[in-house]
Design a protein around this motif. Structure first.
Motif, mmCIF file in Angstrom:
data_model
loop_
_atom_site.group_PDB
_atom_site.id
_atom_site.type_symbol
_atom_site.label_atom_id
_atom_site.label_comp_id
_atom_site.label_asym_id
_atom_site.label_seq_id
_atom_site.Cartn_x
_atom_site.Cartn_y
_atom_site.Cartn_z
ATOM 1 N N ASN A 1 2.764 -5.200 6.238
ATOM 2 C CA ASN A 1 1.617 -4.284 6.232
ATOM 3 C C ASN A 1 1.354 -3.640 7.593
ATOM 4 O O ASN A 1 0.568 -2.701 7.693
ATOM 5 C CB ASN A 1 0.355 -4.976 5.687
ATOM 6 C CG ASN A 1 -0.044 -6.197 6.494
ATOM 7 O OD1 ASN A 1 0.417 -6.404 7.613
ATOM 8 N ND2 ASN A 1 -0.905 -7.025 5.923
ATOM 9 N N THR B 1 -4.842 -10.699 7.474
ATOM 10 C CA THR B 1 -4.804 -10.490 6.023
ATOM 11 C C THR B 1 -5.620 -11.536 5.278
ATOM 12 O O THR B 1 -5.822 -11.416 4.069
ATOM 13 C CB THR B 1 -3.349 -10.547 5.515
ATOM 14 O OG1 THR B 1 -2.709 -11.688 6.075
ATOM 15 C CG2 THR B 1 -2.590 -9.311 5.928
ATOM 16 N N ASP C 1 2.183 -3.885 -4.421
ATOM 17 C CA ASP C 1 0.946 -3.161 -4.104
ATOM 18 C C ASP C 1 1.059 -2.459 -2.752
ATOM 19 O O ASP C 1 0.731 -1.282 -2.616
ATOM 20 C CB ASP C 1 -0.245 -4.118 -4.092
ATOM 21 C CG ASP C 1 -0.641 -4.577 -5.477
ATOM 22 O OD1 ASP C 1 -0.328 -3.864 -6.433
ATOM 23 O OD2 ASP C 1 -1.254 -5.650 -5.601
ATOM 24 N N LEU C 2 1.499 -3.211 -1.741
ATOM 25 C CA LEU C 2 1.610 -2.664 -0.390
ATOM 26 C C LEU C 2 2.572 -1.481 -0.358
ATOM 27 O O LEU C 2 2.258 -0.423 0.207
ATOM 28 C CB LEU C 2 2.080 -3.748 0.576
ATOM 29 C CG LEU C 2 2.480 -3.269 1.971
ATOM 30 C CD1 LEU C 2 1.278 -2.722 2.707
ATOM 31 C CD2 LEU C 2 3.143 -4.395 2.752
ATOM 32 N N TYR D 1 -6.689 -1.830 4.362
ATOM 33 C CA TYR D 1 -7.138 -1.319 3.066
ATOM 34 C C TYR D 1 -8.175 -0.220 3.297
ATOM 35 O O TYR D 1 -8.833 -0.175 4.352
ATOM 36 C CB TYR D 1 -7.751 -2.434 2.218
ATOM 37 C CG TYR D 1 -6.842 -3.612 1.990
ATOM 38 C CD1 TYR D 1 -5.961 -3.635 0.906
ATOM 39 C CD2 TYR D 1 -6.859 -4.698 2.853
ATOM 40 C CE1 TYR D 1 -5.122 -4.711 0.694
ATOM 41 C CE2 TYR D 1 -6.023 -5.786 2.651
ATOM 42 C CZ TYR D 1 -5.157 -5.784 1.572
ATOM 43 O OH TYR D 1 -4.312 -6.855 1.366
ATOM 44 N N THR D 2 -8.341 0.616 2.312
ATOM 45 C CA THR D 2 -9.335 1.697 2.405
ATOM 46 C C THR D 2 -10.731 1.134 2.661
ATOM 47 O O THR D 2 -11.527 1.724 3.395
ATOM 48 C CB THR D 2 -9.339 2.529 1.104
ATOM 49 O OG1 THR D 2 -8.021 2.992 0.848
ATOM 50 C CG2 THR D 2 -10.284 3.707 1.223
ATOM 51 N N ARG E 1 1.242 1.639 -2.007
ATOM 52 C CA ARG E 1 0.202 2.281 -1.199
ATOM 53 C C ARG E 1 0.797 3.051 -0.018
ATOM 54 O O ARG E 1 0.153 3.946 0.529
ATOM 55 C CB ARG E 1 -0.794 1.239 -0.658
ATOM 56 C CG ARG E 1 -1.601 0.505 -1.684
ATOM 57 C CD ARG E 1 -2.805 -0.211 -1.054
ATOM 58 N NE ARG E 1 -2.463 -1.073 0.058
ATOM 59 C CZ ARG E 1 -2.236 -2.381 -0.024
ATOM 60 N NH1 ARG E 1 -2.265 -2.980 -1.231
ATOM 61 N NH2 ARG E 1 -1.959 -3.093 1.037
ATOM 62 N N GLU F 1 1.596 -10.001 2.185
ATOM 63 C CA GLU F 1 1.778 -8.631 2.664
ATOM 64 C C GLU F 1 1.885 -8.553 4.183
ATOM 65 O O GLU F 1 2.325 -7.539 4.726
ATOM 66 C CB GLU F 1 0.635 -7.747 2.178
ATOM 67 C CG GLU F 1 0.615 -7.541 0.668
ATOM 68 C CD GLU F 1 -0.470 -6.571 0.229
ATOM 69 O OE1 GLU F 1 -1.222 -6.086 1.118
ATOM 70 O OE2 GLU F 1 -0.577 -6.288 -0.972
ATOM 71 N N THR G 1 -2.389 -12.072 -1.230
ATOM 72 C CA THR G 1 -2.177 -10.893 -0.384
ATOM 73 C C THR G 1 -1.743 -11.275 1.032
ATOM 74 O O THR G 1 -1.334 -10.395 1.803
ATOM 75 C CB THR G 1 -3.467 -10.056 -0.294
ATOM 76 O OG1 THR G 1 -4.541 -10.890 0.162
ATOM 77 C CG2 THR G 1 -3.827 -9.472 -1.644
ATOM 78 N N GLU H 1 -10.435 -7.377 2.134
ATOM 79 C CA GLU H 1 -10.148 -5.962 2.287
ATOM 80 C C GLU H 1 -11.062 -5.277 3.299
ATOM 81 O O GLU H 1 -10.659 -4.342 3.984
ATOM 82 C CB GLU H 1 -10.231 -5.260 0.932
ATOM 83 C CG GLU H 1 -9.150 -5.724 -0.044
ATOM 84 C CD GLU H 1 -9.060 -4.855 -1.280
ATOM 85 O OE1 GLU H 1 -9.787 -3.836 -1.351
ATOM 86 O OE2 GLU H 1 -8.259 -5.188 -2.168
#
Length: 835
Positions: A43, A285, A65-66, A309-310, A69, A39, A36, A289
């Motif tokens: 990001n 990063t 993924d990024l 991230y959430t 989202r 990203e 990750t 998360e």
């Protein structure tokens, strides 16, 4: 075959449910495609949620993924069918993803345009860049943005010796005559200006590069002093490195040419002249998360700290609430608001220097201000929370008093360090206070402030020694306790387990660089390659952490050495002799609480006075099956002036001792620590004489071998002839007198002078780092280690000594034949001397 293996590794790792957790020991291709950290290139970017995006893939979907989202419609074009199928599987949970196994020319036939077009493959030449723009711009909508990366042939990593990406050879790409078509910053700008469809463009400088970005700079926001506090360079192929980016980046920044020598460029361009308003982004990063953030500065002067991230929403709220709590206690913080819908904190841009950069200047110009700053900082730390009784303190140490620990805080805001505050009109203004330790000494926060200041500002030690502050704030006895606590915190916070592979590539020993330079000075690059790719010299078995526990032979060696160690400890404790773990044994104690898993070696050090006492009493205290081997006691081997304790019941035949009539049981090394002379001229004379006598002993012990490899054959031959003139006793006495009775005023340094250093510089340690000893766990026993073990390990193994070396470097230390079950006497009788 190699490429097939790489593809299999990527696919097999990627198919694991939590594949990120399995990257700790991944190969570079697998880590690059699946981590990750990739990203970080986008990001931070403010994508329009209602937009469409075309991602022109050249891999296994690192950005999928990024993008899914961030954007409502994502189309991935991956020409290779195997990779396209993998990306489909990787993104099967996203309903807004379409994967096409098509070429760009097929996409153009569809006549569909996109709000964002992102190209994964990094452009390397002018021709490639022109071709890319020609092919891709028709796919971009009139209000869209095109994003792609270019490689800079003048990138600072190439100046440092990283092999060129096209030729795989060092320094080739930076030569204009060899690569006229390769890109520089001016070339990129020139092509953008010449492309009539492009009305707006912007260059970003990802650091350290576009592959694993940790910060994004622009021409509107370039680094002012240094990037060491936020960027960790890494080197997958380091066999030709002659410098590190950390060593040259400060000078490039100071001279205003950082953008010219950036390793790569991220290009944003549009048909309508619009580009992003972001001028800088700092990325974390690597922190998982929950703690992954991007701190973004926009053109209008606003600063946004956004959760990537959430799962980071809770940490974001904690940062906001911590600032409010600090303000209640009278601690000034940067004003901020929180936007829970956007998962970000907003704050004003501060033009003032961070405290760490202010200190960097003051260490050079006014050391009195440095002391005043740390006094003020410590006062703020103590003021930041309610105090609690010492009895509830979560950090304690044997034999250390309540008074030494000082104030214990109910909440210790451990980010109250110079990295996380500004210096405004003589006042300290804090921000980003994320981490809190409950019932923790205020001195632990001060320790962190000092520790990271001295790491960030290496020259600080020569202006105000760190020891001064340890004394000033009574941190001497606490320092090692805090170091262990910090190591555990950093390992967890930095995801060392998950990112073990990355930190291996980021860890480079300066001595390795020095060796490369010496090879280059001898015009022998071939030796560099042979020496550091593992094919030079005698091939030795390699161990991984997973395998070493099952290596019964290696464990049997360690068991024998551990018994030898316990005997040394017994004698030292009974006779009031100081000793400590040293070299790899010290590293193993600190990093592994025992042996370095792949090591077959044990090293003990003693101050000269204690060493001499041990040499005197040990022969009378040792069991009959142990032998204390010194240059004097065993004339057919040994050379340096230190001792080995050997077990007669075992076999440990070193390569150079084959065919020699000497004790060859498994051993541990015992080194004396000698004082270093203050006068440099006297010191050089002493070192030269020590080396001279050691060479005589070596040639007297090993006349048949080519053993003085740093000398020419003719020079070694002369030593061989001289060695025949003198008796063993004469040389040993001359060496001992040079080591111990040379005369002259001594400095505050000590060193192992009895090792044979040849033409290498001897490592000199601060005597204060050995001022007292502390007990630490080593396998099933305890061993003494020096109080300043951190400084010692940095000198021996570099600043990243806690990071595991790369897999191929995890090898046993000695070229030797071992048998823990058989006496060397029996072994040699059965096999002969020249086995």
């Amino acid at each position: 075959m190699e490429r097939i293996k790489q593809v299999e590794d990527i696919i097999s790792l990627g198919e694991k449910k939590d594949h990120v957790e399995y990257l700790h020991n991944a190969s570079w291709p697998a880590f690059y495609q699946l981590s990750t950290m990739r990203e970080g290139l986008f990001n931070w970017y403010e994508f329009n949620r209602d937009a469409s995006c075309l991602y022109i893939s050249n891999g296994y979907g690192a950005m999928v993924d990024l993008l899914c989202r961030s954007i409502n419609k994502v189309v991935v074009a991956e020409e290779e069918i195997t990779r396209a199928e993998y990306i489909r599987k990787r993104g099967e949970r996203y309903k807004n993803l379409i994967v096409l196994d098509e070429h760009i020319s097929d996409l153009k036939k569809r006549k569909t345009t996109y709000d964002y077009v992102i190209v994964e493959q990094c452009v390397q030449t002018r021709e490639q860049m022109r071709a890319l723009l020609y092919e891709v711009l028709p796919l971009l909508s009139e209000r869209g943005r095109l994003l792609f990366c270019c490689e800079n042939r003048l990138g600072m990593k190439y100046l440092c010796g990283v092999p060129d990406s096209l030729s795989d050879e060092p320094f080739v790409g930076i030569r204009e005559s060899d690569h006229k078509d390769r890109l520089t910053r001016n070339n990129v700008i020139e092509i953008l200006k010449d492309t009539k469809e492009i009305l707006g463009w912007k260059l970003y400088y990802p650091a350290p590069d576009e592959k694993l970005p940790q910060a994004i700079y622009t021409d509107e926001y370039l680094p002012m002093k240094s990037i060491r506090d936020r960027v960790i360079p890494y080197y997958v192929d380091r066999k030709t490195l002659i410098a590190l980016e950390d060593e040259i980046s400060d000078a490039l920044i100071e001279n205003g040419v950082y953008s010219v020598f950036a390793n790569s460029f991220l290009v944003e361009c549009s048909k309508n002249g619009q580009v992003s308003q972001t001028i800088f982004a700092a990325l974390s990063t690597d922190r998982g998360e929950e703690h992954g953030f991007a701190t973004v500065i926009d053109q209008d002067g606003s600063v946004r700290k956004k959760a990537l991230y959430t799962a980071g929403k809770e940490s974001l709220e904690l940062i906001y609430n911590n600032a409010k709590e600090l303000q209640k206690h009278g601690i000034a913080c940067v004003e901020q608001t929180i936007n829970c819908e956007r998962n970000e904190i907003q704050m004003p841009y501060m033009k003032n220097p961070t405290l760490i950069n202010y200190l960097k200047v003051q260490f050079q110009n006014n050391t009195d201000k440095v002391e005043a700053v740390f006094d003020a900082l410590y006062e703020k730390i103590q003021q930041s929370s309610e105090q609690v009784p010492f009895e509830v303190c979560n950090l304690k140490g044997d034999g250390i008093s309540k008074e030494e620990f000082g104030i214990v805080l109910k909440k210790a805001y451990i980010d109250m360090i110079p990295y996380n505050c500004f210096y405004v009109d003589g006042q300290i203004l804090f921000y980003d206070q994320e981490f809190v330790k409950e019932n923790c000494p205020a001195k632990y926060v001060l320790f962190r402030a000092l520790r990271y200041t001295y790491i960030y500002i290496p020259e600080a030690e020569s202006r105000i020694p760190l020891q001064y502050f340890k004394d000033r704030y009574q941190l001497n006895n606490l320092w090692n306790i805090f170091e262990r606590e910090e190591a555990a915190f950093v390992e967890d916070n930095r995801n060392y387990n998950t990112l073990e592979a990355f930190y291996k590539w980021a860890s480079v020993d300066g001595r390795e660089i020095d060796k490369h330079i010496k090879f280059l000075q001898n015009n022998n690059m071939e030796r560099v390659t042979k020496k550091f790719d593992g094919t030079y010299g005698i091939e030795r078995k390699r161990y991984t952490i997973e395998l070493y526990k099952r290596d019964y032979r290696l464990n049997a060696i360690k068991k024998t050495q551990l018994e030898l160690l316990k005997e040394v400890i017994r004698i030292c404790e009974e006779n009031d002799i100081s000793y400590c773990a040293f070299y790899g044994t010290l590293l193993g104690t600190v990093r592994h609480k025992g042996y370095v898993p792949w090591d077959d070696d044990m090293d003990i050090a003693m101050p000269r006075e204690d060493y001499d006492k041990f040499m005197e009493v040990a022969p009378h205290c040792l069991p009959g099956f142990y032998f204390l081997q010194t240059p004097e006691s065993d004339p057919e081997c040994f050379y340096g002036g230190y001792a080995k304790l050997r077990d007669n019941r075992t076999t440990g035949i070193e390569e150079r001792n084959r065919g020699h009539n000497c004790n060859q049981g498994i051993w541990i090394d015992i080194f004396p620590l000698d004082e270093v002379l203050l006068d440099e001229a006297q010191r050089k004379i002493q070192y030269k004489k020590i080396t001279h006598y050691q060479r005589l002993l070596m040639k007297q012990s090993y006349p048949e071998r080519r053993i003085l490899c740093e000398l020419s054959k003719e020079e070694e031959g002369c030593y061989g002839k001289m060695a025949q003139i003198f008796s063993r006793k004469e040389i040993c006495e001359a060496l001992h007198d040079t080591l111990v009775n040379f005369g002259g005023e001594v400095s505050t340094k000590i060193a192992v002078l009895t090792r044979y250093w040849g033409n290498q510089e001897r490592i000199e340690y601060d005597a204060l780092d050995f001022e007292f000893l502390i007990k630490a766990k080593f396998e099933d026993t305890e061993i003494c280690i020096p109080c300043g073990y951190e400084n010692i390990l940095r000198l021996d193994y570099g600043i990243n000594y806690m990071v595991y070396p790369k897999k191929e470097e995890r090898i046993p230390h000695h070229k030797a034949l071992f048998d823990a079950q058989k006496s060397y006497v029996d072994y040699l009788a059965e096999n002969g001397y020249n086995v």
